[in-house]
Design a protein around this motif. Structure first.
Motif, PDB file in Angstrom:
ATOM      1  N   ASN A 146       0.954  -1.270  -0.082  1.00  0.00           N
ATOM      2  CA  ASN A 146      -0.087  -0.110   0.128  1.00  0.00           C
ATOM      3  C   ASN A 146       0.733   1.238   0.003  1.00  0.00           C
ATOM      4  OD1 ASN A 146      -2.846  -0.822   0.091  1.00  0.00           O
ATOM      5  ND2 ASN A 146      -2.143  -1.866   1.719  1.00  0.00           N
ATOM      6  N   ILE A 147       1.779   1.170   0.709  1.00  0.00           N
ATOM      7  CA  ILE A 147       2.785   2.453   0.852  1.00  0.00           C
ATOM      8  C   ILE A 147       3.375   2.687  -0.635  1.00  0.00           C
ATOM      9  CG2 ILE A 147       4.819   3.464   1.782  1.00  0.00           C
ATOM     10  CD1 ILE A 147       4.074   1.920   4.512  1.00  0.00           C
TER      11      ILE A 147
ATOM     12  N   ALA B   3       1.002   4.359  -3.032  1.00  0.00           N
ATOM     13  CA  ALA B   3       0.605   5.682  -2.385  1.00  0.00           C
ATOM     14  C   ALA B   3       1.673   6.614  -2.989  1.00  0.00           C
ATOM     15  CB  ALA B   3       0.341   5.905  -1.068  1.00  0.00           C
ATOM     16  N   SER B   4       3.150   5.955  -2.730  1.00  0.00           N
ATOM     17  CA  SER B   4       4.171   6.869  -3.006  1.00  0.00           C
ATOM     18  C   SER B   4       4.700   7.092  -4.386  1.00  0.00           C
ATOM     19  CB  SER B   4       5.298   6.278  -2.073  1.00  0.00           C
ATOM     20  OG  SER B   4       4.849   6.270  -0.670  1.00  0.00           O
TER      21      SER B   4
ATOM     22  N   TRP C 118      -3.311   5.100   1.077  1.00  0.00           N
ATOM     23  CA  TRP C 118      -2.699   5.497   2.369  1.00  0.00           C
ATOM     24  C   TRP C 118      -3.928   5.191   3.467  1.00  0.00           C
ATOM     25  CZ3 TRP C 118       1.794   6.613   3.243  1.00  0.00           C
ATOM     26  CH2 TRP C 118       2.532   6.999   2.111  1.00  0.00           C
TER      27      TRP C 118
ATOM     28  N   SER D 247      -3.181   1.477   4.151  1.00  0.00           N
ATOM     29  CA  SER D 247      -2.113   1.230   4.939  1.00  0.00           C
ATOM     30  C   SER D 247      -2.510   1.418   6.500  1.00  0.00           C
ATOM     31  CB  SER D 247      -1.089   2.448   4.592  1.00  0.00           C
ATOM     32  OG  SER D 247      -0.704   2.393   3.349  1.00  0.00           O
ATOM     33  N   CYS D 248      -3.312   2.430   6.700  1.00  0.00           N
ATOM     34  CA  CYS D 248      -3.980   2.626   7.941  1.00  0.00           C
ATOM     35  C   CYS D 248      -4.967   1.490   8.538  1.00  0.00           C
ATOM     36  CB  CYS D 248      -4.476   3.927   8.288  1.00  0.00           C
ATOM     37  SG  CYS D 248      -3.546   5.419   8.080  1.00  0.00           S
TER      38      CYS D 248
END
Length: 385
Positions: free
Chosen positions: A87-88, A91-92, A164, A167-168
């Protein structure tokens, strides 16, 4: 159920719900927003959708081996950590290849089978079906909410906010595993039954079960192709993405209500015995509707409604076709094959949809889907007989 069984069941319901929510939120919007990523094209968008299923298929067995040999909780945490990293990265890295790598890592945390095995260590056999049913409901609810929430999140916070948020959600899942799941000591492990490739092959080739394996494969393959088509076509017809969630909400709720009342009140034996073929036929009708009326918004809504009704019926009755026809000793193995077929359908449908959407027109894609559904229908009818 006693308190420990309720604790484990509820924990896994939340874990499956949050994990699948983070996984599926991107599906209804990826076909549109993936084109804005660096290097994005229709084929690579389809690859980014389907690569999750490929990773699931590749890593289900390795995680199962780790689960049997090492600490159970650490194995589940490892899978959730890999999901978090995916996920990170998604998103990045603001490119289509970053998304593909991230989605592959999301699928690499293949802990579905591991979680079911963990469940079997704590839930008594008399209550195991209840636990699995509760997890199945959480999975279905997560799919419903993700289809609705994906367009809303993008409207408010942008495309990468989805990852994001996922990810949470994966961090919350890890906290649940650490603090709520009990630890089973090595000397308490239940003895595993002897693994037999011959028995596994018999389960796979059994006509009754093979009907469900191929059915769930075709169903999720068609689902991925349709979600490559639906968002773009709705926008072409003047329904902007921020309103798509309303269409999904009403159609899915109506389909759930129809399924609910059907399971309670339908007593017609002919319909019950042929419900899988009837549902496949309804999918065929929905594909004919989109072929003939894809230029009309009302026609698209009718197509989505009929498709979701059929989809929910098949999700329920394809799995029950296995559960009702197999002994308890082999139910786990049969359902593992069933889950693998489901992920293969997601993988193949996602990659295949990206390719055909870049080569064929919408009408040609609809004709191809009709051909696939016809093959599925006759195949299911043959296996039933």
């Amino acid at each position: 159920m006693n308190f420990l069984e309720l604790q484990v069941t509820l924990s896994f319901c939340i874990i499956f719900f949050l994990r699948m929510l983070g996984m599926f939120m991107v599906v209804p919007v990826l076909s549109k927003y993936g084109m804005f990523l660096d290097g994005g094209n229709k084929f690579l968008i389809g690859l980014s959708i389907g690569i999750y299923g490929i990773a699931q298929v590749l890593f289900q067995i390795p995680f199962g081996i780790l689960f049997d040999r090492f600490n159970r909780k650490k194995t589940i945490l490892m899978g959730l950590f890999v999901f978090l990293i995916g996920n990170i990265i998604s998103a990045s890295i603001h490119s289509i290849w970053g998304l593909i790598i991230g989605r592959f890592l999301q699928g690499s945390g293949a802990i579905s089978g591991v979680c079911m095995a963990y469940l079997s260590d704590y839930i008594r056999e008399a209550h195991r079906v209840k636990s699995i049913a509760a997890i199945g409901v959480s999975f279905a609810v997560s799919f419903l909410i993700s289809i609705i929430s994906g367009p809303l999140i993008i409207q408010k916070f942008g495309f990468f906010a989805i990852f994001w948020i996922a990810s949470c959600l994966s961090i919350i899942c890890m906290i649940i595993v650490i603090f709520l799941l009990p630890v089973l000591q090595r000397n308490q492990f239940k003895k595993r039954t002897h693994f037999s490739y011959k028995q596994l092959l018999k389960l796979f080739l059994n006509k009754i079960f093979f009907r469900s394996y191929m059915g769930i494969f075709f169903l999720h393959c068609i689902l991925m192709i349709n979600f490559m088509i639906i968002p773009n076509q709705l926008e072409i017809l003047g329904c902007i993405l921020s309103y798509h969630w309303k269409i999904y909400l009403y159609t899915i709720l109506i389909s759930f209500l129809i399924l609910f009342f059907f399971t309670i009140y339908c007593k017609n034996q002919f319909i019950l015995k042929n419900i899988i073929e009837i549902s496949i036929f309804l999918i065929l009708i929905s594909e004919c509707i989109i072929l003939l009326f894809h230029s009309y918004l009302f026609g698209m809504i009718i197509f989505i409604q009929i498709f979701f009704i059929s989809f929910n019926f098949l999700e329920v009755f394809l799995s029950s076709n296995i559960s009702n026809n197999i002994s308890k000793n082999y139910k786990g193995s049969a359902m593992s094959i069933y889950s693998t077929s489901q992920f293969l359908g997601i993988a193949f449908g996602g990659i295949f949809s990206g390719w055909i959407y870049s080569v064929f027109t919408l009408s040609q894609i609809c004709l191809l889907q009709i051909f696939i559904v016809l093959i599925w229908y006759f195949f299911s009818f043959f296996c039933k007989k």
